[in-house]
Design a protein around this motif. Structure first.
Motif, PDB file in Angstrom:
ATOM      1  N   LYS A 141      -6.202  17.952   5.856  1.00 62.48           N
ATOM      2  CA  LYS A 141      -5.436  18.157   7.084  1.00 62.48           C
ATOM      3  C   LYS A 141      -4.922  19.588   7.204  1.00 62.48           C
ATOM      4  CE  LYS A 141      -2.938  17.225  10.760  1.00 62.48           C
ATOM      5  NZ  LYS A 141      -3.571  17.058  12.082  1.00 62.48           N
ATOM      6  N   HIS A 142      -4.324  20.103   6.134  1.00 68.95           N
ATOM      7  CA  HIS A 142      -3.644  21.399   6.215  1.00 68.95           C
ATOM      8  C   HIS A 142      -4.305  22.489   5.364  1.00 68.95           C
ATOM      9  CE1 HIS A 142      -0.436  19.302   8.285  1.00 68.95           C
ATOM     10  NE2 HIS A 142      -0.327  18.445   7.272  1.00 68.95           N
ATOM     11  N   GLY A 143      -5.233  22.099   4.493  1.00 67.65           N
ATOM     12  CA  GLY A 143      -5.777  23.047   3.538  1.00 67.65           C
ATOM     13  C   GLY A 143      -4.834  23.181   2.357  1.00 67.65           C
ATOM     14  N   GLY A 144      -5.368  23.285   1.166  1.00 70.43           N
ATOM     15  CA  GLY A 144      -4.498  23.413   0.010  1.00 70.43           C
ATOM     16  C   GLY A 144      -5.209  23.025  -1.265  1.00 70.43           C
ATOM     17  N   LEU A 145      -4.419  22.811  -2.315  1.00 71.65           N
ATOM     18  CA  LEU A 145      -4.974  22.527  -3.633  1.00 71.65           C
ATOM     19  C   LEU A 145      -5.109  21.034  -3.856  1.00 71.65           C
ATOM     20  CD1 LEU A 145      -2.913  25.085  -5.766  1.00 71.65           C
ATOM     21  CD2 LEU A 145      -5.207  25.374  -4.811  1.00 71.65           C
ATOM     22  N   THR A 146      -6.147  20.673  -4.591  1.00 75.06           N
ATOM     23  CA  THR A 146      -6.338  19.299  -5.041  1.00 75.06           C
ATOM     24  C   THR A 146      -7.139  19.366  -6.336  1.00 75.06           C
ATOM     25  OG1 THR A 146      -7.127  17.098  -4.416  1.00 75.06           O
ATOM     26  CG2 THR A 146      -8.462  18.967  -3.712  1.00 75.06           C
ATOM     27  N   VAL A 147      -7.526  18.217  -6.867  1.00 73.56           N
ATOM     28  CA  VAL A 147      -8.306  18.208  -8.107  1.00 73.56           C
ATOM     29  C   VAL A 147      -9.660  17.588  -7.829  1.00 73.56           C
ATOM     30  CG1 VAL A 147      -6.308  18.149  -9.639  1.00 73.56           C
ATOM     31  CG2 VAL A 147      -7.266  16.003  -8.788  1.00 73.56           C
ATOM     32  N   ASN A 148     -10.678  18.076  -8.553  1.00 67.54           N
ATOM     33  CA  ASN A 148     -11.999  17.477  -8.409  1.00 67.54           C
ATOM     34  C   ASN A 148     -12.176  16.349  -9.417  1.00 67.54           C
ATOM     35  OD1 ASN A 148     -12.418  18.726 -10.867  1.00 67.54           O
ATOM     36  ND2 ASN A 148     -13.709  20.366 -10.035  1.00 67.54           N
ATOM     37  N   SER A 149     -13.384  15.813  -9.494  1.00 68.58           N
ATOM     38  CA  SER A 149     -13.634  14.666 -10.372  1.00 68.58           C
ATOM     39  C   SER A 149     -13.497  15.019 -11.848  1.00 68.58           C
ATOM     40  CB  SER A 149     -15.035  14.108 -10.103  1.00 68.58           C
ATOM     41  OG  SER A 149     -16.007  15.126 -10.270  1.00 68.58           O
ATOM     42  N   ASP A 150     -13.563  16.320 -12.176  1.00 65.98           N
ATOM     43  CA  ASP A 150     -13.400  16.759 -13.568  1.00 65.98           C
ATOM     44  C   ASP A 150     -11.967  17.124 -13.893  1.00 65.98           C
ATOM     45  OD1 ASP A 150     -16.139  16.483 -14.033  1.00 65.98           O
ATOM     46  OD2 ASP A 150     -16.541  18.493 -13.244  1.00 65.98           O
ATOM     47  N   GLY A 151     -11.064  16.926 -12.935  1.00 71.86           N
ATOM     48  CA  GLY A 151      -9.666  17.241 -13.158  1.00 71.86           C
ATOM     49  C   GLY A 151      -9.322  18.703 -12.954  1.00 71.86           C
ATOM     50  N   GLU A 152     -10.281  19.494 -12.441  1.00 69.10           N
ATOM     51  CA  GLU A 152     -10.030  20.914 -12.201  1.00 69.10           C
ATOM     52  C   GLU A 152      -9.357  21.103 -10.852  1.00 69.10           C
ATOM     53  OE1 GLU A 152     -13.942  22.451 -12.368  1.00 69.10           O
ATOM     54  OE2 GLU A 152     -14.011  22.564 -14.559  1.00 69.10           O
ATOM     55  N   ILE A 153      -8.404  22.033 -10.813  1.00 68.42           N
ATOM     56  CA  ILE A 153      -7.711  22.319  -9.559  1.00 68.42           C
ATOM     57  C   ILE A 153      -8.612  23.191  -8.684  1.00 68.42           C
ATOM     58  CG2 ILE A 153      -5.710  23.447  -8.521  1.00 68.42           C
ATOM     59  CD1 ILE A 153      -4.145  22.799 -11.038  1.00 68.42           C
ATOM     60  N   ILE A 154      -8.807  22.769  -7.451  1.00 67.49           N
ATOM     61  CA  ILE A 154      -9.656  23.508  -6.515  1.00 67.49           C
ATOM     62  C   ILE A 154      -8.916  23.656  -5.197  1.00 67.49           C
ATOM     63  CG2 ILE A 154     -11.846  22.782  -7.532  1.00 67.49           C
ATOM     64  CD1 ILE A 154     -12.019  20.632  -5.373  1.00 67.49           C
ATOM     65  N   ARG A 155      -9.338  24.649  -4.421  1.00 66.32           N
ATOM     66  CA  ARG A 155      -8.744  24.860  -3.100  1.00 66.32           C
ATOM     67  C   ARG A 155      -9.689  24.304  -2.044  1.00 66.32           C
ATOM     68  NH1 ARG A 155      -4.783  27.517  -0.749  1.00 66.32           N
ATOM     69  NH2 ARG A 155      -4.140  28.444  -2.744  1.00 66.32           N
ATOM     70  N   LEU A 156      -9.130  23.483  -1.181  1.00 70.58           N
ATOM     71  CA  LEU A 156      -9.906  22.860  -0.118  1.00 70.58           C
ATOM     72  C   LEU A 156      -9.503  23.476   1.213  1.00 70.58           C
ATOM     73  CD1 LEU A 156     -11.994  20.621   0.428  1.00 70.58           C
ATOM     74  CD2 LEU A 156     -10.087  19.044   0.797  1.00 70.58           C
ATOM     75  N   SER A 157     -10.491  23.909   1.981  1.00 68.79           N
ATOM     76  CA  SER A 157     -10.200  24.502   3.287  1.00 68.79           C
ATOM     77  C   SER A 157      -9.830  23.423   4.294  1.00 68.79           C
ATOM     78  CB  SER A 157     -11.418  25.282   3.795  1.00 68.79           C
ATOM     79  OG  SER A 157     -11.734  26.333   2.924  1.00 68.79           O
ATOM     80  N   ARG A 158      -9.028  23.810   5.234  1.00 65.58           N
ATOM     81  CA  ARG A 158      -8.596  22.880   6.282  1.00 65.58           C
ATOM     82  C   ARG A 158      -9.787  22.471   7.147  1.00 65.58           C
ATOM     83  NH1 ARG A 158      -4.762  24.694  11.361  1.00 65.58           N
ATOM     84  NH2 ARG A 158      -4.895  22.726  12.523  1.00 65.58           N
ATOM     85  N   VAL A 159      -9.859  21.184   7.454  1.00 64.94           N
ATOM     86  CA  VAL A 159     -10.890  20.677   8.357  1.00 64.94           C
ATOM     87  C   VAL A 159     -10.330  20.725   9.772  1.00 64.94           C
ATOM     88  CG1 VAL A 159     -12.325  18.707   8.997  1.00 64.94           C
ATOM     89  CG2 VAL A 159     -11.882  19.190   6.579  1.00 64.94           C
ATOM     90  N   ASP A 160     -10.841  21.644  10.589  1.00 67.17           N
ATOM     91  CA  ASP A 160     -10.312  21.794  11.946  1.00 67.17           C
ATOM     92  C   ASP A 160     -11.390  21.661  13.012  1.00 67.17           C
ATOM     93  OD1 ASP A 160     -11.691  24.062  11.385  1.00 67.17           O
ATOM     94  OD2 ASP A 160     -10.004  25.448  11.629  1.00 67.17           O
TER      95      ASP A 160
END
Length: 395
Positions: free
Chosen positions: A91-110
């Protein structure tokens, strides 16, 4: 030439820019595909998390051991946390974790309609998240009544969430493909622009190289030609004579005739009418000598009114007599100038290599002596001189 050099420099600079643009676009395509792949994978993971939360709620209501119940609680909390975090990142873009537990940045879906699918999912998910929020931290277990309420909502909403996430995944895949195709089209256009520009540069270099070769050839021609008559000058004549003598030395049965010509009556015309008329006379004589010479003969202007010819393979004295007589006849014809017709004669001396001399210096000296002998016998005639006799032929 300066303008052409600037055009070539501009073309080279443009080629570098286009080439770098291709590299940048290629990098950007790779980056976008990688970024889109992350979003597509996470949207697929949201479906799995929704299924996992539904399964955990069903297990929490069943009769299981305390350890399994606690493990299920932890798994449920983790699924809720990651699901909510990823949804907000969409929704807003930000950090989350992938399936390996690594922190990744996800771009906002607009983009439309993908952003609308995210909003619908949040609208469905928000009431459940508010119920779960007090139990997301610490070790507080969810009461039985809450589990029943959540299970009913999850069973009711799971299919909607799965449908929305499926549509989101399809939309992100379609969007990624369109973006990649657009970038590849731009890359192809830039590539062909770079290719055409490269061909332009190659053509320019080819033209410049050809012009340079032509200019070099022109300068070489100027260096070996008399500027007035365009016949060979003395330096080039001597070079050609050395080559012809070397050829005779390799082929013992051949010979060359060195013909030296000095114009008779040219100086009075030049003194009386000036250099303009004198130049016309010299150019006319040069033309007549060139036309009267054979294909393999070399004709040169070696002084003011002095000319020399190299004539390979004049096989006998009769051939030389006929050749010189023809020259005398041609050269004695009247010449039309802007002051009327004028006439000059010619004194010709001829010597043969190797019959009359065995080196270039002696050959030149013999031809020169023969020419002055012709002058001393009354001019307008030719002389073939050798160490034993003098043959004088009037014109």
């Amino acid at each position: 030439m300066e303008l052409k050099s600037k055009n070539l420099f501009g073309a080279i600079l443009l080629f570098i820019v286009l080439d770098l643009s291709i590299l940048v676009i290629n990098y950007w395509i790779t980056y976008q595909i990688s970024k889109d792949a992350i979003a597509i994978n996470l949207s697929g993971r949201q479906r799995m998390l929704s299924q996992s939360m539904t399964k955990s709620l069903l297990m929490l209501q069943s009769q299981h051991s305390v350890e399994l119940i606690r493990a299920t609680h932890e798994e449920f909390r983790d699924s809720v946390s990651v699901f909510d975090e990823t949804l907000l990142a969409f929704k807003h873009g930000g950090l989350t974790v992938n399936s390996d537990g690594e922190i990744i940045r996800l771009s906002r879906v607009d983009s439309f309609p993908e952003a609308g699918l995210i909003d619908q999912t949040i609208q469905i998910w928000r009431p459940m998240h508010e119920l779960l929020l007090p139990y997301m931290t610490g070790s507080l277990d969810m009461p039985e009544q809450l589990i029943i309420q959540l299970r009913e909502q999850m069973i009711h909403n799971n299919l909607q969430i799965l449908d929305l996430m499926n549509r989101l995944t399809s939309g992100l895949e379609r969007q990624s493909l369109q973006r990649a195709n657009t970038l590849r089209i731009i890359q192809t256009i830039v590539f062909f622009l770079a290719l055409f520009n490269f061909l332009f540069i190659v053509r320019k270099f080819h033209l410049l190289a050809r012009q340079s070769a032509m200019k070099t050839q022109h300068y070489n021609e100027l260096a070996m030609r008399d500027p007035l008559t365009e016949l060979f000058n003395r330096r080039q004549f001597e070079s050609n004579l050395e080559k012809e003598v070397a050829t005779v030395d390799r082929h013992q049965h051949s010979n060359i005739a060195l013909v030296m010509i000095d114009l008779d009556g040219f100086k009075p015309i030049n003194d009386k009418y000036g250099h303009e008329v004198g130049d016309v006379v010299l150019c006319t004589i040069a033309t007549r000598l060139s036309e009267g010479a054979r294909v393999n003969d070399t004709v040169a202007r070696v002084g003011g009114d002095e000319f020399m010819l190299i004539c390979p393979d004049l096989h006998n004295k009769e051939d030389a007599d006929a050749f010189c007589q023809r020259l005398l006849t041609e050269l004695s014809q009247p010449i039309l100038t802007n002051v009327g017709q004028v006439s000059v004669g010619a004194s010709i001396g001829i010597a043969f290599y190797p019959d009359h001399a065995d080196n270039i210096n002696d050959l030149t000296r013999m031809a020169d002596k023969a020419m002055y002998t012709a002058k001393s016998f009354g001019k307008n005639r030719y002389v073939c001189l050798d160490p034993t006799r003098i043959d004088v032929k009037p014109g």
